[in-house]
Design a protein around this motif. Structure first.
Motif, PDB file in Angstrom:
ATOM      1  N   ALA A 153     -15.282 -14.824  -0.639  1.00 20.04           N
ATOM      2  CA  ALA A 153     -13.387 -13.956  -0.415  1.00 20.04           C
ATOM      3  C   ALA A 153     -13.931 -13.287  -0.711  1.00 20.04           C
ATOM      4  O   ALA A 153     -12.815 -11.825   0.330  1.00 20.04           O
ATOM      5  CB  ALA A 153     -12.365 -15.068  -0.987  1.00 20.04           C
ATOM      6  N   SER A 154     -14.911 -12.282  -1.120  1.00 22.23           N
ATOM      7  CA  SER A 154     -14.822 -10.738  -2.001  1.00 22.23           C
ATOM      8  C   SER A 154     -15.775 -10.826  -1.188  1.00 22.23           C
ATOM      9  O   SER A 154     -15.316  -9.704  -0.718  1.00 22.23           O
ATOM     10  CB  SER A 154     -15.125 -11.246  -3.363  1.00 22.23           C
TER      11      SER A 154
ATOM     12  N   ALA B   6     -11.913  -9.738   0.605  1.00 28.17           N
ATOM     13  CA  ALA B   6     -10.430  -9.777  -0.028  1.00 28.17           C
ATOM     14  C   ALA B   6     -10.844  -8.427  -1.871  1.00 28.17           C
ATOM     15  O   ALA B   6     -11.318  -9.160  -1.979  1.00 28.17           O
ATOM     16  CB  ALA B   6     -10.128 -11.025  -0.255  1.00 28.17           C
ATOM     17  N   SER B   7      -9.109  -8.562  -1.462  1.00 26.08           N
ATOM     18  CA  SER B   7      -8.329  -7.612  -2.893  1.00 26.08           C
ATOM     19  C   SER B   7      -8.659  -8.671  -4.225  1.00 26.08           C
ATOM     20  O   SER B   7      -8.190 -10.128  -3.551  1.00 26.08           O
ATOM     21  CB  SER B   7      -8.242  -6.263  -2.809  1.00 26.08           C
TER      22      SER B   7
ATOM     23  N   TRP C 119      -5.759  -8.946  -5.094  1.00 26.85           N
ATOM     24  CA  TRP C 119      -4.746  -9.558  -5.008  1.00 26.85           C
ATOM     25  C   TRP C 119      -4.441 -10.676  -3.774  1.00 26.85           C
ATOM     26  O   TRP C 119      -3.992 -11.203  -3.848  1.00 26.85           O
ATOM     27  CB  TRP C 119      -3.272  -8.124  -4.359  1.00 26.85           C
ATOM     28  N   GLN C 120      -4.795 -10.460  -3.154  1.00 24.69           N
ATOM     29  CA  GLN C 120      -5.245 -11.295  -1.656  1.00 24.69           C
ATOM     30  C   GLN C 120      -5.850 -12.356  -1.869  1.00 24.69           C
ATOM     31  O   GLN C 120      -5.388 -13.643  -1.774  1.00 24.69           O
ATOM     32  CB  GLN C 120      -5.793 -10.501  -0.887  1.00 24.69           C
TER      33      GLN C 120
ATOM     34  N   TRP D  72      -3.411 -14.871  -3.972  1.00 24.05           N
ATOM     35  CA  TRP D  72      -2.162 -14.694  -3.220  1.00 24.05           C
ATOM     36  C   TRP D  72      -2.550 -15.804  -2.228  1.00 24.05           C
ATOM     37  O   TRP D  72      -2.243 -16.906  -1.104  1.00 24.05           O
ATOM     38  CB  TRP D  72      -1.347 -14.043  -2.921  1.00 24.05           C
ATOM     39  N   ARG D  73      -3.814 -15.687  -1.442  1.00 27.29           N
ATOM     40  CA  ARG D  73      -4.414 -16.182  -0.280  1.00 27.29           C
ATOM     41  C   ARG D  73      -5.638 -16.961  -0.447  1.00 27.29           C
ATOM     42  O   ARG D  73      -6.135 -18.051  -0.499  1.00 27.29           O
ATOM     43  CB  ARG D  73      -5.030 -15.379   0.871  1.00 27.29           C
TER      44      ARG D  73
END
Length: 293
Positions: free
Chosen positions: A190-191, A195-196, A198-199, A202-203
């Motif tokens: 994800a990184s 994606a941050s 926060w993302q 939540w995701r």
């Protein structure tokens, strides 16, 4: 053919012997389960049976007998005397707000401790564990003094704040260990996709841990609903009292009888029972999610 028959017969005999031993253990386990079920159901039986008796019927037939005819005097008397709908609304408001806020705070804290890897992670988790070990009696005086000074005494907001902190301490301790074993490959993927933090929370983290969060939400709601000491201390007025406090205060009345007491207990159980039945499937899925994965 005869040799084959003997071999098969020998196997069958050995199988029967094994089944006999298993059946003995099964019968023992079944007996223990039945005894446990009787011990659990007996209080509910007494509450339900005596809730629909008149005082005269209870005095003549005793607590174990079925009512000769249904009598709703105890239920009506309790409903009107304590303004039961108002007490139910207070309990739903406090328990629902605490459950949602405590789960959100627990998730944020656990994400920072378990995945963010803050410094002193072990000591922070130990601090949350020690917070869970503190008895509520030790918190009453300082909390009473604090909320009295800020003008939140006899306000449902004070109870919501107290229980949110208490439940969030347990939720943080539990989720920190869960998030500490979160797959690093998923987070790194994800990184790399941009994606941050926060993302990622939540995701990625929130959808995967949703079953565990659902279990915490249900337990926090039920635990807060059944709390008695802190609501009794901080909610002095009749309009702000919760269901357990209303039941206990009414039991101290000299006009109280056994049938009205049973009716109050029955009406106090029904909302949590309905809540549990509604979210039973969610609770089952949340408990078994980790085992399936």
């Amino acid at each position: 053919m005869s040799a084959t028959t003997l071999i098969v017969t020998g196997k069958a005999k050995r199988a029967r012997g094994g089944m006999t031993k298993k059946r003995g253990i099964d019968w023992l386990m079944l007996a223990l389960v039945v005894i446990g079920a009787v011990l659990v159901v007996a209080p509910f039986y007494l509450v339900i049976v005596n809730s629909f008796k008149s005082p005269t019927d209870y005095a003549t037939s005793g607590p174990l007998a079925l009512p000769h005819e249904l009598d709703f005097t105890g239920i009506v008397k309790f409903w009107e005397r304590v303004d039961f709908p108002q007490k139910v609304w207070n309990s739903i408001l406090i328990s629902g707000a605490v459950a949602v806020l405590a789960v959100v705070i627990s998730m944020l804290n656990a994400f920072a401790i378990g995945i963010g890897r803050v410094r002193g992670r072990t000591w922070i988790v130990l601090l949350f564990l020690l917070a869970n070990l503190l008895p509520q009696e030790a918190l009453l005086y300082p909390l009473y003094y604090m909320f009295k000074s800020v003008g939140l005494y006899d306000n449902v907001l004070s109870v919501i704040i107290i229980f949110t902190v208490i439940q969030a301490a347990f939720g943080t301790y539990l989720l920190s260990s869960v998030y500490g074993t979160f797959p690093k490959e998923v987070l790194e993927a994800a990184s790399l996709d941009g994606a941050s933090r926060w993302q990622i929370l939540w995701r990625v983290v929130f959808p995967i841990s949703r079953p565990t969060l659902s279990v915490l939400l249900i337990f926090f709601f039920i635990w807060t609903w059944n709390e008695f000491l802190i609501p009794l201390t901080f909610l002095a007025s009749n309009d702000n009292q919760t269901v357990p406090v209303a039941i206990s205060v009414l039991q101290g009345d000299r006009l109280m009888d056994v049938t009205t007491t049973s009716a109050s207990a029955l009406l106090g159980i029904i909302p949590t029972l309905i809540f549990f039945l509604i979210f039973q499937r969610t609770l089952t899925r949340g408990i078994t999610a980790g085992a399936v994965k």
